[in-house]
Design a protein around this motif. Structure first.
Motif, PDB file in Angstrom:
ATOM      1  N   ASP A  95      60.377  -4.092  49.090  1.00 51.14           N
ATOM      2  CA  ASP A  95      60.726  -4.210  50.508  1.00 51.14           C
ATOM      3  C   ASP A  95      60.806  -2.832  51.165  1.00 51.14           C
ATOM      4  O   ASP A  95      60.385  -2.660  52.315  1.00 51.14           O
ATOM      5  CB  ASP A  95      62.061  -4.933  50.667  1.00 51.14           C
ATOM      6  CG  ASP A  95      61.938  -6.427  50.462  1.00 51.14           C
ATOM      7  OD1 ASP A  95      60.817  -6.955  50.593  1.00 51.14           O
ATOM      8  OD2 ASP A  95      62.956  -7.070  50.164  1.00 51.14           O
TER       9      ASP A  95
ATOM     10  N   ARG B 104      57.306  -1.521  51.667  1.00 49.67           N
ATOM     11  CA  ARG B 104      56.662  -2.212  52.792  1.00 49.67           C
ATOM     12  C   ARG B 104      57.192  -1.703  54.132  1.00 49.67           C
ATOM     13  O   ARG B 104      56.447  -1.567  55.100  1.00 49.67           O
ATOM     14  CB  ARG B 104      56.906  -3.720  52.684  1.00 49.67           C
ATOM     15  CG  ARG B 104      56.153  -4.415  51.566  1.00 49.67           C
ATOM     16  CD  ARG B 104      56.286  -5.927  51.687  1.00 49.67           C
ATOM     17  NE  ARG B 104      55.718  -6.585  50.515  1.00 49.67           N
ATOM     18  CZ  ARG B 104      56.426  -6.980  49.460  1.00 49.67           C
ATOM     19  NH1 ARG B 104      57.736  -6.784  49.434  1.00 49.67           N
ATOM     20  NH2 ARG B 104      55.840  -7.567  48.439  1.00 49.67           N
TER      21      ARG B 104
ATOM     22  N   ASP C 211      57.243  -6.351  40.734  1.00 50.82           N
ATOM     23  CA  ASP C 211      57.164  -6.675  42.156  1.00 50.82           C
ATOM     24  C   ASP C 211      56.265  -5.682  42.900  1.00 50.82           C
ATOM     25  O   ASP C 211      55.451  -6.066  43.745  1.00 50.82           O
ATOM     26  CB  ASP C 211      58.575  -6.660  42.738  1.00 50.82           C
ATOM     27  CG  ASP C 211      58.730  -7.584  43.943  1.00 50.82           C
ATOM     28  OD1 ASP C 211      57.878  -8.467  44.126  1.00 50.82           O
ATOM     29  OD2 ASP C 211      59.711  -7.421  44.679  1.00 50.82           O
TER      30      ASP C 211
ATOM     31  N   LYS D 213      52.542  -6.142  42.639  1.00 52.21           N
ATOM     32  CA  LYS D 213      51.971  -7.245  43.422  1.00 52.21           C
ATOM     33  C   LYS D 213      52.071  -6.997  44.924  1.00 52.21           C
ATOM     34  O   LYS D 213      51.820  -7.905  45.713  1.00 52.21           O
ATOM     35  CB  LYS D 213      52.688  -8.552  43.081  1.00 52.21           C
ATOM     36  CG  LYS D 213      52.670  -8.913  41.604  1.00 52.21           C
ATOM     37  CD  LYS D 213      53.186 -10.309  41.365  1.00 52.21           C
ATOM     38  CE  LYS D 213      54.623 -10.452  41.817  1.00 52.21           C
ATOM     39  NZ  LYS D 213      55.143 -11.818  41.663  1.00 52.21           N
TER      40      LYS D 213
ATOM     41  N   SER E  70      49.164  -8.009  47.061  1.00 51.80           N
ATOM     42  CA  SER E  70      48.586  -9.332  46.798  1.00 51.80           C
ATOM     43  C   SER E  70      49.172 -10.367  47.752  1.00 51.80           C
ATOM     44  O   SER E  70      50.339 -10.262  48.149  1.00 51.80           O
ATOM     45  CB  SER E  70      48.869  -9.766  45.358  1.00 51.80           C
ATOM     46  OG  SER E  70      48.350  -8.819  44.440  1.00 51.80           O
ATOM     47  N   PRO E  71      48.403 -11.371  48.123  1.00 52.96           N
ATOM     48  CA  PRO E  71      48.946 -12.470  48.916  1.00 52.96           C
ATOM     49  C   PRO E  71      50.124 -13.110  48.197  1.00 52.96           C
ATOM     50  O   PRO E  71      50.170 -13.143  46.961  1.00 52.96           O
ATOM     51  CB  PRO E  71      47.771 -13.446  49.031  1.00 52.96           C
ATOM     52  CG  PRO E  71      46.564 -12.598  48.829  1.00 52.96           C
ATOM     53  CD  PRO E  71      46.960 -11.532  47.858  1.00 52.96           C
ATOM     54  N   LYS E  72      51.084 -13.622  48.963  1.00 54.44           N
ATOM     55  CA  LYS E  72      52.340 -14.110  48.401  1.00 54.44           C
ATOM     56  C   LYS E  72      52.143 -15.124  47.292  1.00 54.44           C
ATOM     57  O   LYS E  72      52.823 -15.076  46.267  1.00 54.44           O
ATOM     58  CB  LYS E  72      53.201 -14.701  49.515  1.00 54.44           C
ATOM     59  CG  LYS E  72      54.567 -15.166  49.046  1.00 54.44           C
ATOM     60  CD  LYS E  72      55.421 -15.672  50.202  1.00 54.44           C
ATOM     61  CE  LYS E  72      56.781 -16.127  49.709  1.00 54.44           C
ATOM     62  NZ  LYS E  72      57.629 -16.622  50.832  1.00 54.44           N
ATOM     63  N   ASP E  73      51.228 -16.067  47.464  1.00 48.21           N
ATOM     64  CA  ASP E  73      51.058 -17.146  46.501  1.00 48.21           C
ATOM     65  C   ASP E  73      49.906 -16.910  45.524  1.00 48.21           C
ATOM     66  O   ASP E  73      49.515 -17.811  44.784  1.00 48.21           O
ATOM     67  CB  ASP E  73      50.842 -18.470  47.231  1.00 48.21           C
ATOM     68  CG  ASP E  73      52.048 -18.865  48.065  1.00 48.21           C
ATOM     69  OD1 ASP E  73      53.175 -18.586  47.618  1.00 48.21           O
ATOM     70  OD2 ASP E  73      51.862 -19.435  49.154  1.00 48.21           O
TER      71      ASP E  73
ATOM     72  N   GLU F  59      57.133 -14.345  37.311  1.00 43.76           N
ATOM     73  CA  GLU F  59      56.526 -13.551  38.369  1.00 43.76           C
ATOM     74  C   GLU F  59      55.363 -12.703  37.863  1.00 43.76           C
ATOM     75  O   GLU F  59      54.464 -12.342  38.625  1.00 43.76           O
ATOM     76  CB  GLU F  59      57.578 -12.661  39.021  1.00 43.76           C
ATOM     77  CG  GLU F  59      58.613 -13.424  39.822  1.00 43.76           C
ATOM     78  CD  GLU F  59      57.990 -14.131  41.018  1.00 43.76           C
ATOM     79  OE1 GLU F  59      57.549 -13.430  41.946  1.00 43.76           O
ATOM     80  OE2 GLU F  59      57.943 -15.380  41.007  1.00 43.76           O
TER      81      GLU F  59
END
Length: 541
Positions: free
Chosen positions: A276, A279, A323, A326, A329-332, A375
């Motif tokens: 976070d 980002r 974390d 990724k 990467s797209p969330k899903d 994850e």
């Protein structure tokens, strides 16, 4: 501000790898002989006063007034991993046990009859929450469960020595009066904003408040101002619209990450919010983001290797690296992590599974390890770890819910339903059963929406159990039932299951009619299955 999944009181998407070698003895489990059963061995050496009613709480405050001591309230549950982490790493420390002699320690088990009403009284919702009061009952501060034990004890001491409640300190800080002491600023920086329940400030205002505090904190109070800055950055990452990346803040974070001692002091904020923070301070796929991710990884590796940290904290440092891997990467999207990192994850999980002998620590760490494996995309290994630990857990229904989530991700609907039902059947404690029952109903509606009979049976059982509880429509229990109502309303969109909802409403009305009209629970009960009101009063999970 978000809490890290590994530290959430209610995080049920956990997974893991590598089973425990046969030669290691099962973890010692808490006794269930005392009342409240799940609290029986919260900590040897601490003179807990167990409370489940207003009268018992009032008696504790009377003792505090007579002895001129503050009151320390711990709100927890047997199954919750962070609660077990506190038991394994804080409540058993000799320095904390000695410190506890200077206050009246009150334990509220969320599954004690009447405890959810106390949750309403104290505005405590997430497990665990720890609150310090003066002897007259004024709340002084809320303590952050995610910091390490030594920091916790230091902040607790600050709170006990505080002359004013945090709300008064906060008012002075916002006014710019310049009268705050270094200890006042530290209490603000270490306040548990995550469990504030919007008392000090409405949630929507928190990012701006933390930014204001970070700017106002004297620069010579380096550790305190840095903590406020980091919390402001993380809160800003959740803001809508998001806060624009600040190059000066980015450089400050990079300097912090390069300083091992400074990073250690801010361990909890860094490990819980690495992705976070990256980002918030950099644009996607930019050179600045690559630099931040690299710096975070280097600092996190050092924290993971720091033997002075608990296993849970070191695991969280490794999860933060997963974390970060990724972050673009797209969330899903299915994780595609470097093989070297996957290897580290496997080795780390195998080691903690092999080494842990304390039952509380196992409940905290293994569930987090399972989530990390999940994850990382290691779903089969996560399932194996969870299954191997069922017999070693004092709350196996928590692991069963994780197994249900794991099966869902693997595309095995039958197994997901089976584990969810088993978790509900094996769950213990009135509030916990409502929460796990709500989870089971959610799984049924999502994965077997055509099975009206099964869904109706599950909801009828929940309503029957709620009818036997004195506080079923307070706090966590109320939110569990409200979630059921909201889910059923979505399921019944277009009146597809109107006859089922009609029968359930009749059963619920019978429950509500037994509540006195002046009981605040009555309005909550009446609204559970009514469109537009199912979420009324729901606050946080």
């Amino acid at each position: 501000m978000k809490s890290h999944p590994l530290l959430l009181a209610v995080c049920v998407g956990l997974l893991a790898a590598c089973s425990k070698p046969a030669e290691v003895a099962p973890a010692a489990l808490p006794s269930s002989a005392a009342a409240p059963a799940s609290a029986a061995r919260v900590a040897a050496g601490i003179a807990w006063q167990y409370a489940a009613t207003d009268a018992e709480v009032d008696a504790a405050f009377a003792t505090a007034r007579a002895q001129n001591k503050p009151v320390f309230v711990y709100w927890g549950a047997a199954w919750c991993p962070p609660c077990n982490q506190l038991k394994a790493t804080l409540f058993n420390r000799q320095d904390f046990i000695e410190r506890s002699k200077a206050f009246v320690p009150v334990y509220i088990d969320g599954d004690s009859p009447g405890a959810q009403k106390l949750g309403n009284r104290f505005k405590v919702r997430g497990y665990p929450t720890t609150v310090l009061f003066n002897s007259s009952g004024t709340e002084l501060t809320r303590l952050p469960g995610e910091v390490d034990a030594a920091q916790y004890t230091q902040v607790l001491t600050l709170g006990m020595n505080a002359q004013r409640p945090l709300t008064a300190v906060l008012a002075d800080a916002r006014s710019g009066s310049g009268t705050l002491s270094p200890n006042d600023w530290k209490l603000l920086a270490f306040y548990s904003w995550e469990t504030d329940a919007q008392q000090a400030v409405p949630g929507a205002q928190l990012p701006a408040l933390l930014k204001q505090l970070a700017v106002a904190c004297p620069a010579d109070q380096t550790e305190t101002s840095t903590r406020l800055m980091l919390k402001a950055v993380v809160a800003g990452a959740d803001a809508k619209p998001p806060v624009t990346a600040d190059p000066k803040l980015r450089e400050r974070v990079l300097s912090l990450l390069a300083d091992a001692d400074a990073s250690r002091a801010q361990m909890d904020v860094l490990t819980n919010n690495a992705a976070d923070t990256a980002r918030a301070l950099s644009a996607s796929k930019s050179p600045e983001r690559a630099t931040l991710v690299g710096a975070f990884n280097a600092a996190l590796k050092k924290l993971e290797a720091d033997a002075t940290l608990s296993r849970a904290d070191r695991l969280t440092a490794l999860y933060a690296r997963v974390d970060l891997a990724k972050i673009e990467s797209p969330k899903d999207a299915k994780p595609a992590l470097p093989e070297a990192l996957l290897g580290e994850v496997r080795v780390h999980v195998a080691r903690v599974d092999r080494e842990i002998t304390d039952g509380y620590e196992r409940q905290a760490v293994i569930t987090g390890a399972a989530y990390m494996l999940d994850e990382a995309g290691l779903l089969d290994e996560a399932r194996s770890l969870l299954e191997a630990n069922l017999s070693k857990s004092h709350s196996p229904y928590y692991l069963m819910t994780a197994l249900s989530s794991n099966a869902k991700k693997r595309g095995d609907t039958g197994e997901a339903l089976r584990w969810s039902e088993e978790a509900f059947n094996k769950s213990e404690g009135p509030a916990t059963r409502l929460q796990w029952g709500a989870g089971y109903v959610n799984t049924l509606v999502e994965l077997a929406p055509q099975d009206e009979a099964r869904i109706e049976r599950a909801v009828q059982q929940l309503f029957t159990e709620a009818a036997s509880q004195p506080d079923a429509f307070f706090e966590r229990s109320a939110r569990s039932l409200q979630r059921v109502g909201s889910k059923l309303q979505g399921w019944n969109q277009g009146g597809r299951h109107a006859s089922v909802l009609a029968r359930l409403q009749l059963r619920l009305t019978a429950v509500c009619d037994k509540l006195p009209t002046d009981d605040t629970q009555r309005a909550v009960c009446d609204g559970v299955l009514k469109p537009g009101t199912a979420k009324a009063g729901a606050k946080s999970t």
